[in-house]
Design an enzyme around this catalytic site. Structure first.
Site, short mmCIF file in Angstrom:
data_model
loop_
_atom_site.label_atom_id
_atom_site.label_comp_id
_atom_site.label_asym_id
_atom_site.label_seq_id
_atom_site.Cartn_x
_atom_site.Cartn_y
_atom_site.Cartn_z
N CYS A 101 0.83 -1.20 0.00
CA CYS A 101 0.00 0.00 0.00
C CYS A 101 0.87 1.26 0.00
CB CYS A 101 -0.92 0.01 1.21
SG CYS A 101 -1.96 1.50 1.28
N LYS A 140 1.31 -9.37 -0.47
CA LYS A 140 1.23 -8.51 -1.64
C LYS A 140 2.33 -7.48 -1.56
CE LYS A 140 -1.66 -5.64 -4.55
NZ LYS A 140 -2.97 -5.01 -4.81
N ASP A 203 -2.45 -2.33 -14.12
CA ASP A 203 -2.89 -1.96 -15.46
C ASP A 203 -3.77 -3.00 -16.13
OD1 ASP A 203 -1.51 0.37 -15.12
OD2 ASP A 203 0.12 -0.09 -16.50
#
Length: 319
Positions: A101, A140, A203
């Site tokens: 994050c 992540k 993306d």
């Protein structure tokens, strides 16, 4: 694909603060998301029994499999929460640790992508959390903190060696935030070096993007964040293409029905006042790019009743 013993299709709803709440996760699951991930949950908030934090962990049986994502930078607190709280939550299928994050309020406390600057701390977090977790444990990450410290390969190898069960890689540095183009090459490089599942992120805004990143990087699945805001139908499209079928495009009628279902779910879960306030942004995303939608968005932002919004949307979509 499988994350340890949890089987999912090749699509994952990325965790997004203020977006992937229970109502939206249920919508995305209905649209074919293989795995949904909660909003980020503070490990400290869980440790200190913060009511607001605990509310974020509400999970329903019909959205499973679900990954609950925690963030933090204290190995002892994070492992304590996993051992003494999350392990005993049967409705949680996977525990994910956020190390990507970029939000300033997260980074300033040393959490999120700030961890990418301290591989030694990451090692301690992984060691302690893997040791106590009874559930599949994933992380992540981003490609690095900035262009001069690209260390995602190092971190991912460390994660696999520590016993992590899967890894999601966003092909941007923290410095990039969400600007520029995501680097799919580093995702492919990590996939070529690891045996555990690698999930590609960055993306993916239409169904063909998902197929392209899987072909380009050989990643095991895709995690979709911003691309699914206002477009949960994206999961249907990706699953169709993976099955060799035509891409999926929702009709106006389906968009309307989905918005109304989303709004109803949110009202039931949060109460009408809070739900309508939060639905304004979702409705703006659902209407993005549609003809003459700016006026509708502006009017929605002044409304406080579900019935008012429903009538306005029906007149817009059905006339």
């Amino acid at each position: 694909m499988k994350i340890k013993d949890i089987e999912i299709n090749k699509t994952v709803l990325s965790p997004m603060a203020g977006v992937t709440d229970l109502a939206f996760r249920l919508i995305c699951k209905e649209m074919g998301a293989g795995l949904v991930v909660t909003e980020m949950v503070s490990a400290k908030g869980l440790y200190y029994k913060d009511k607001g934090t605990e509310m974020l962990t509400t999970i329903r049986e019909n959205e499973r499999p679900v990954s609950l994502q925690i963030f933090g930078s204290d190995p002892d607190i994070m492992s304590y929460v996993i051992k003494n709280d999350l392990n005993f939550r049967e409705e949680i299928d996977i525990i994910d640790i956020n190390m990507g994050c970029p939000a300033p309020k997260i980074v300033k406390n040393g959490d999120g992508s700030a961890l990418m600057k301290d591989p030694n701390l990451i090692s301690k977090i992984l060691e302690k959390c893997v040791k106590v977790s009874k559930k599949p444990l994933t992380i992540k990450i981003r490609s690095g903190w900035d262009k001069d410290s690209i260390n995602a390969i190092e971190i991912s190898k460390m994660a696999e060696e520590s016993g992590i069960d899967a890894i999601t890689v966003h092909g941007r540095t923290r410095e990039m935030y969400y600007t520029g183009e995501a680097d799919w090459d580093i995702i492919g490089e990590i996939k070529s070096r690891l045996k555990i599942p690698v999930i590609g992120n960055g993306d993916i805004f239409d169904s063909s993007d998902a197929i392209k990143i899987m072909e380009y990087t050989a990643c095991d699945a895709v995690a979709i964040g911003r691309g699914v805001m206002g477009n949960p139908f994206l999961f249907k499209g990706i699953n169709n293409l993976l099955a060799g079928e035509k891409d999926y495009s929702p009709t106006y009628d389906e968009i309307l029905k989905t918005i109304l279902l989303h709004m109803d779910l949110s009202c039931k879960l949060k109460g009408e006042k809070m739900a309508i306030k939060e639905m304004r942004k979702h409705i703006a995303w659902y209407l993005k790019g549609l003809k003459n939608s700016n006026e509708i968005k502006n009017r929605v932002n002044t409304m406080e009743k579900r019935e008012e919004i429903e009538e306005l949307l029906k007149n817009y979509f059905l006339n």
